[in-house]
Scaffold this motif. Structure first.
Motif, PDB file in Angstrom:
ATOM      1  N   ASP A 129      -8.569   7.152   3.688  1.00 45.44           N
ATOM      2  CA  ASP A 129      -9.045   6.608   4.966  1.00 45.44           C
ATOM      3  C   ASP A 129      -9.720   5.243   4.806  1.00 45.44           C
ATOM      4  OD1 ASP A 129     -11.213   7.683   3.722  1.00 45.44           O
ATOM      5  OD2 ASP A 129     -11.804   9.027   5.361  1.00 45.44           O
ATOM      6  N   HIS A 130      -9.832   4.740   3.589  1.00 50.95           N
ATOM      7  CA  HIS A 130     -10.345   3.378   3.389  1.00 50.95           C
ATOM      8  C   HIS A 130      -9.223   2.379   3.098  1.00 50.95           C
ATOM      9  CE1 HIS A 130     -14.583   4.959   2.152  1.00 50.95           C
ATOM     10  NE2 HIS A 130     -14.365   4.989   3.451  1.00 50.95           N
ATOM     11  N   LEU A 131      -7.996   2.915   3.024  1.00 51.50           N
ATOM     12  CA  LEU A 131      -6.903   2.066   2.545  1.00 51.50           C
ATOM     13  C   LEU A 131      -6.612   0.877   3.469  1.00 51.50           C
ATOM     14  CD1 LEU A 131      -4.843   1.680   0.293  1.00 51.50           C
ATOM     15  CD2 LEU A 131      -3.278   3.177   1.537  1.00 51.50           C
ATOM     16  N   ASP A 132      -6.575   1.114   4.780  1.00 51.14           N
ATOM     17  CA  ASP A 132      -6.269   0.011   5.705  1.00 51.14           C
ATOM     18  C   ASP A 132      -7.305  -1.106   5.580  1.00 51.14           C
ATOM     19  OD1 ASP A 132      -4.199   1.562   6.490  1.00 51.14           O
ATOM     20  OD2 ASP A 132      -4.824   1.792   8.584  1.00 51.14           O
ATOM     21  N   ASP A 133      -8.585  -0.719   5.511  1.00 49.28           N
ATOM     22  CA  ASP A 133      -9.648  -1.728   5.359  1.00 49.28           C
ATOM     23  C   ASP A 133      -9.477  -2.476   4.040  1.00 49.28           C
ATOM     24  OD1 ASP A 133     -10.812  -1.080   7.722  1.00 49.28           O
ATOM     25  OD2 ASP A 133     -12.301   0.299   6.854  1.00 49.28           O
ATOM     26  N   ALA A 134      -9.086  -1.737   2.998  1.00 42.48           N
ATOM     27  CA  ALA A 134      -8.912  -2.358   1.685  1.00 42.48           C
ATOM     28  C   ALA A 134      -7.791  -3.394   1.744  1.00 42.48           C
ATOM     29  CB  ALA A 134      -8.609  -1.285   0.639  1.00 42.48           C
TER      30      ALA A 134
ATOM     31  N   THR B 180      -5.756  13.070  -0.800  1.00 41.27           N
ATOM     32  CA  THR B 180      -6.313  12.166   0.206  1.00 41.27           C
ATOM     33  C   THR B 180      -6.639  10.811  -0.438  1.00 41.27           C
ATOM     34  OG1 THR B 180      -8.477  13.136  -0.212  1.00 41.27           O
ATOM     35  CG2 THR B 180      -7.255  13.971   1.679  1.00 41.27           C
ATOM     36  N   ILE B 181      -5.736  10.364  -1.313  1.00 38.94           N
ATOM     37  CA  ILE B 181      -5.938   9.060  -1.945  1.00 38.94           C
ATOM     38  C   ILE B 181      -4.986   8.032  -1.340  1.00 38.94           C
ATOM     39  CG2 ILE B 181      -6.714  10.006  -4.156  1.00 38.94           C
ATOM     40  CD1 ILE B 181      -3.850   9.279  -5.235  1.00 38.94           C
TER      41      ILE B 181
ATOM     42  N   ILE C   7      -4.004  14.351  -9.705  1.00 41.01           N
ATOM     43  CA  ILE C   7      -4.342  15.602 -10.382  1.00 41.01           C
ATOM     44  C   ILE C   7      -5.308  15.268 -11.508  1.00 41.01           C
ATOM     45  CG2 ILE C   7      -3.451  17.424 -11.920  1.00 41.01           C
ATOM     46  CD1 ILE C   7      -0.917  17.492 -10.238  1.00 41.01           C
ATOM     47  N   THR C   8      -6.413  16.025 -11.607  1.00 37.14           N
ATOM     48  CA  THR C   8      -7.326  15.851 -12.731  1.00 37.14           C
ATOM     49  C   THR C   8      -7.314  17.119 -13.573  1.00 37.14           C
ATOM     50  OG1 THR C   8      -8.703  14.368 -11.422  1.00 37.14           O
ATOM     51  CG2 THR C   8      -9.707  15.286 -13.412  1.00 37.14           C
ATOM     52  N   VAL C   9      -7.045  16.943 -14.852  1.00 37.44           N
ATOM     53  CA  VAL C   9      -7.095  18.062 -15.786  1.00 37.44           C
ATOM     54  C   VAL C   9      -8.493  18.008 -16.391  1.00 37.44           C
ATOM     55  CG1 VAL C   9      -5.911  19.219 -17.680  1.00 37.44           C
ATOM     56  CG2 VAL C   9      -4.657  17.602 -16.244  1.00 37.44           C
TER      57      VAL C   9
ATOM     58  N   HIS D  19       0.846  -1.196   0.000  1.00 33.57           N
ATOM     59  CA  HIS D  19       0.000   0.000   0.000  1.00 33.57           C
ATOM     60  C   HIS D  19       0.879   1.243   0.000  1.00 33.57           C
ATOM     61  CE1 HIS D  19       1.017  -0.136   4.240  1.00 33.57           C
ATOM     62  NE2 HIS D  19       0.749   1.156   4.258  1.00 33.57           N
ATOM     63  N   ASP D  20       0.289   2.336  -0.445  1.00 35.66           N
ATOM     64  CA  ASP D  20       1.040   3.579  -0.594  1.00 35.66           C
ATOM     65  C   ASP D  20       0.117   4.749  -0.298  1.00 35.66           C
ATOM     66  OD1 ASP D  20       2.724   5.602  -1.307  1.00 35.66           O
ATOM     67  OD2 ASP D  20       3.247   4.763  -3.269  1.00 35.66           O
ATOM     68  N   ARG D  21       0.548   5.573   0.649  1.00 37.76           N
ATOM     69  CA  ARG D  21      -0.242   6.734   1.047  1.00 37.76           C
ATOM     70  C   ARG D  21       0.435   8.028   0.590  1.00 37.76           C
ATOM     71  NH1 ARG D  21      -3.675   4.924   5.079  1.00 37.76           N
ATOM     72  NH2 ARG D  21      -2.309   3.270   5.785  1.00 37.76           N
TER      73      ARG D  21
END
Ligand code: ASP
Ligand code: MG
Length: 423
Positions: free
Chosen positions: A393-398, A344-345, A268-270, A261-263
């Motif tokens: 904030d969902h990463l650990d559960d994932a 926050t991804i 970025i969205t163009v 995992h990587d926090r």
């Protein structure tokens, strides 16, 4: 008798007591009849503290001075470790990266090793002494300036020395018992991986597994250096990174090796990019011109009525503001509407050489994540990896959901984290 390169990370030499403990281990390896070269990191959080200090002095520390500053951390630990070994009656000498012959290019803060000329190390071993080398540092070829290899770079120093000295093994001592099927700080039932291929380890490292740096694994693969990742706090066997994997290419091969995992990334969205040839090229030329390494890219289908599309990509969050500035400067030229920035991804990656020959791995992963109520924002794959972006904030559960869906949980002892902060 073997030639062993041992590398001790910052948490293994965090204070005087730890340094003495590590010195005993080194003395034992030496008394066992081996030639021993030791690469050491800065004590505990020294490097972080030096960075904080520089930022207090000035918001934009010059990179040349930053590198000289940071290499001081490893000078402290190398000298103390040599003293501790000498006090046990074993001869030891410490060397800076420059003295050890670690020659790099000129990119301060992220220099690459271009050659290792370990003459002084070889002669030290010939004299019967242990050679201690400061990790993470080198010297430029023509100008003799001090450089650093990027955070966590001591692993690369160790593998590079092991390659140059034709060492039998490069042992990387850290604060966990090896490479685990997931970060034991998130999944306490994670299992130790006894052997892993260079390719899988590279995907794990590139996907955020912090136990070994990507550069170090790349280097080990290129020179075929066997790397043993293990704890300096226990006597247990760790993980062997090698190309000699039992059952590789057969049905016996595990489908999944682990979940990384990587926090540390941002998205970025163009928004509102004209859907005509050349626009994606232009956007990523601007990004590359800003020296930003991107990871995943997703382009939405354009809405026919407007002829506009959105392009999203991920990048290290530390490069976020820099990249936004570069794209903003090129807004007129690219012709997009606006930019969105999201740090926050979180990114989850499932890695396994066996997925090459097993269908249904993605389906199983996505089903497990949806059952855990986790929304997927981006997806990318390689031959042996599937990565998804979720809310941070969902990463650990994932990670936990994926880990148990692929039956990676251990039935034996829980993984032990002996120290360190995991950063
Ligand atoms: N001391 C450096 C760091 O903390 C290098 C290393 O630990 O490998 O990044
Ligand atoms: Mg460190």
């Amino acid at each position: 008798m073997a030639l062993i390169v041992q590398k001790y990370g910052g948490s293994s030499v965090a204070d005087a007591t730890s340094i003495k403990r590590v010195a005993k281990r080194i003395a034992e390896a030496k008394r066992g009849g081996n030639d021993v070269v030791v690469v050491v990191s800065a004590m505990g959080d020294t490097t972080d503290n030096l960075i904080d200090l520089a930022n207090e002095v000035t918001p934009m520390p010059p990179s040349r001075e930053m590198d000289i500053l940071l290499t001081a951390g490893e000078r402290i630990s190398m000298a103390l470790l040599a003293m501790a070994i000498e006090s046990l009656g074993v001869e030891a000498k410490s060397f800076t990266g420059q003295q050890a012959g670690v020659i790099t290019d000129t990119r301060y803060g992220k220099a690459r090793i271009i050659d290792v000329a370990p003459g002084r190390i070889t002669s030290t071993l010939a004299e019967g002494a242990v050679a201690i080398v400061a990790g993470f540092q080198g010297v430029t070829q023509h100008t003799n300036d001090v450089t650093t290899l990027g955070r966590g770079g001591s692993d690369t120093t160790a593998v590079a020395l092991a390659a140059a000295l034709h060492a039998d093994i490069c042992e990387i001592y850290t604060d966990v018992d090896g490479v685990f099927t997931a970060d034991p700080r998130i999944v306490p039932s994670a299992r130790r991986i006894p052997r892993i291929s260079y390719d899988e380890m590279m995907e794990m490292a590139a996907s955020g597994a912090k136990v070994l740096g990507l550069r170090c694994v790349e280097y080990a693969r290129r020179y075929g250096v066997p790397v043993h990742v293990r704890s300096s706090f226990s006597g247990r066997e760790g993980t062997l990174v090698t190309d000699e994997i039992e059952g590789a290419g057969t049905v016996e091969e595990p489908i999944i090796s682990g979940v990384a995992h990587d926090r540390s990334e941002a998205k970025i969205t163009v928004v509102g990019v004209p859907d005509v040839p050349g626009k994606a090229a232009k956007i990523f030329e601007v990004v590359a011109g800003a020296e930003v390494n991107i990871d995943m890219i997703v382009q939405n289908v354009s809405v026919a009525a407007t002829g506009l599309t959105d392009i999203s990509f991920t990048l290290p969050a530390t490069d976020g503001q820099h990249c936004i500035a570069a794209l903003t400067a090129a807004q007129a030229e690219i012709g997009y509407d606006s930019l969105q920035y999201d740090d926050t991804i979180g990114k989850l990656s499932l890695v396994g050489a066996g997925m090459r020959s097993h269908p249904g791995v993605s389906a199983k992963l996505f089903a497990a994540l949806s059952a855990a109520g986790i929304n997927l924002e981006m997806i990318s794959t390689s031959e042996i990896r599937i990565s998804v972006v979720t809310r941070a904030d969902h990463l650990d559960d994932a990670v936990r959901a994926a880990h148990s869906a692929f039956e990676l949980d251990s039935t034996e002892d829980e993984a032990v984290v002996y120290g360190g902060t995991g950063r």
